[in-house]
Design a protein around this motif. Structure first.
Motif, PDB file in Angstrom:
ATOM      1  N   ASP A  91     -12.326  14.983  23.280  1.00  0.00           N
ATOM      2  CA  ASP A  91     -12.363  15.135  24.746  1.00  0.00           C
ATOM      3  C   ASP A  91     -12.458  16.340  25.556  1.00  0.00           C
ATOM      4  O   ASP A  91     -13.006  16.502  26.458  1.00  0.00           O
ATOM      5  N   ASP A  92     -11.667  17.335  24.846  1.00  0.00           N
ATOM      6  CA  ASP A  92     -11.403  18.666  25.405  1.00  0.00           C
ATOM      7  C   ASP A  92     -12.855  19.281  25.598  1.00  0.00           C
ATOM      8  O   ASP A  92     -13.529  19.760  26.580  1.00  0.00           O
TER       9      ASP A  92
ATOM     10  N   VAL B 260     -16.107  17.732  25.313  1.00  0.00           N
ATOM     11  CA  VAL B 260     -16.877  16.787  25.796  1.00  0.00           C
ATOM     12  C   VAL B 260     -16.783  16.875  27.130  1.00  0.00           C
ATOM     13  O   VAL B 260     -17.823  17.099  27.865  1.00  0.00           O
ATOM     14  N   ASN B 261     -15.652  16.986  27.807  1.00  0.00           N
ATOM     15  CA  ASN B 261     -15.191  17.218  29.265  1.00  0.00           C
ATOM     16  C   ASN B 261     -15.860  18.563  29.746  1.00  0.00           C
ATOM     17  O   ASN B 261     -16.111  18.738  30.739  1.00  0.00           O
TER      18      ASN B 261
ATOM     19  N   GLU C 105     -20.926  13.428  33.900  1.00  0.00           N
ATOM     20  CA  GLU C 105     -21.208  12.483  33.066  1.00  0.00           C
ATOM     21  C   GLU C 105     -22.526  12.496  32.179  1.00  0.00           C
ATOM     22  O   GLU C 105     -22.235  12.305  30.951  1.00  0.00           O
TER      23      GLU C 105
ATOM     24  N   ARG D 201     -21.503  15.095  29.476  1.00  0.00           N
ATOM     25  CA  ARG D 201     -20.711  14.616  28.373  1.00  0.00           C
ATOM     26  C   ARG D 201     -21.442  13.937  27.483  1.00  0.00           C
ATOM     27  O   ARG D 201     -21.283  13.976  26.235  1.00  0.00           O
TER      28      ARG D 201
ATOM     29  N   LEU E 201     -22.131  14.915  23.307  1.00  0.00           N
ATOM     30  CA  LEU E 201     -21.837  13.779  22.254  1.00  0.00           C
ATOM     31  C   LEU E 201     -23.427  13.294  21.651  1.00  0.00           C
ATOM     32  O   LEU E 201     -23.238  13.507  20.223  1.00  0.00           O
TER      33      LEU E 201
ATOM     34  N   MET F  62     -13.030  12.395  15.750  1.00  0.00           N
ATOM     35  CA  MET F  62     -13.322  11.005  16.057  1.00  0.00           C
ATOM     36  C   MET F  62     -13.626  10.009  14.765  1.00  0.00           C
ATOM     37  O   MET F  62     -13.330   8.783  14.957  1.00  0.00           O
TER      38      MET F  62
ATOM     39  N   ALA G 131     -21.334   6.624  27.390  1.00  0.00           N
ATOM     40  CA  ALA G 131     -21.398   7.815  28.192  1.00  0.00           C
ATOM     41  C   ALA G 131     -22.454   7.877  29.113  1.00  0.00           C
ATOM     42  O   ALA G 131     -22.308   8.339  30.249  1.00  0.00           O
TER      43      ALA G 131
END
Length: 274
Positions: A156-157, A159-160, A187, A190, A194, A216, A230
């Motif tokens: 998430d680090d 991705v955010n 959004e 993100r 991914l 993941m 997402a």
């Protein structure tokens, strides 16, 4: 961006396809006039979406004109331009410069390094004109690079961080819509990160590059649900905005076009969205 934010041509009318192409040609023409022929090589349909999206929200005056394209010299092209065309051209240079340097750091891609050097003067102009966007993009890329080199980071680090970087590109200026535009861009950013991770999974494993799917414990073909969530967060923000102009075209891109490469290359099938 990375080439995923494109239309699904099968779901569009001829009028919508013509509109899409005219806005794309307008961006190409503006890149050439504003910077030069080498900068036109960084042209993407991703930034065509940015123009359509911001134009739908703000509805600025547009001009349409025919021109002779050096790439397609046999017949004249038609370009549609407005103030967001220039903005998208500037952001194209900004993002392409950083992407080239990132490719150089990750893969020692000499072609990308040389292209970054060609863009240097144009890049400096965008930094001066758009200090807010430039600052956020630069800090996000630096943070993302540190995350990707760390062995203790969580998916998430990264991705955010990608979301934060893209969120600022959708804010042309600070106004009533700024927060909504940042939320949408965040959004969408993100999702793009991914999606790119899924598409580059095998290449990253081979080259031992960072890929969040490893942490993941997911393979690309197992990412559909995650990607759906997402892009769903992005479309949720999109649906809150009062968009009328090119609404169907924009929805075609967000609900269908963004999936085309994933379904074709990862799942080996076609998924149709209107």
């Amino acid at each position: 961006m990375f080439g995923y934010i494109i239309c699904n041509k099968k779901g569009l009318s001829q009028e919508e396809l013509d509109r899409y192409q005219k806005v794309y040609c307008g961006l190409c023409k503006t890149l050439g006039e504003r910077y030069g022929q080498m900068e036109r090589m960084s042209l993407t349909y991703d930034m065509t979406f940015v123009i359509l999206f911001l134009s739908s929200l703000y509805e600025p005056p547009e001009k349409e004109e025919s021109f002779r394209c050096a790439v397609h010299p046999t017949r004249k092209k038609i370009a549609v331009e407005n103030k967001f065309t220039e903005y998208a051209a500037d952001m194209t240079v900004l993002m392409t410069y950083y992407k080239c340097l990132d490719d150089w750091e990750d893969e020692r891609n000499h072609l990308k390094y040389r292209y970054a050097k060609i863009l240097e003067d144009s890049f400096q102009k965008t930094v001066q004109q758009y200090p807010r966007q430039s600052r956020i993009v630069a800090s996000s890329i630096k943070e993302l690079a540190a995350i990707e080199k760390s062995h203790n980071s969580i998916p998430d680090d990264a991705v955010n961080c990608s979301g934060k970087m893209l969120s600022e590109l959708f804010v042309y200026e600070e106004d009533f819509w700024s927060n909504s535009l940042r939320s949408f861009g965040y959004e969408l950013g993100r999702f793009i990160y991914l999606m790119d991770a899924a598409m580059d999974y095998k290449k990253d494993l081979k080259k031992k590059n960072y890929n969040p799917l490893v942490s993941m414990q997911k393979k690309p073909e197992e990412m559909e649900a995650v990607l759906t969530m997402a892009i769903g967060n992005a479309t949720h923000q999109f649906e809150k905005l009062p968009l009328v102009q090119d609404e169907h075209l924009l929805k075609n891109i967000l609900y269908g076009g963004v999936w085309q490469q994933y379904y074709a290359r990862i799942l080996g099938k076609e998924k149709s969205h209107d």
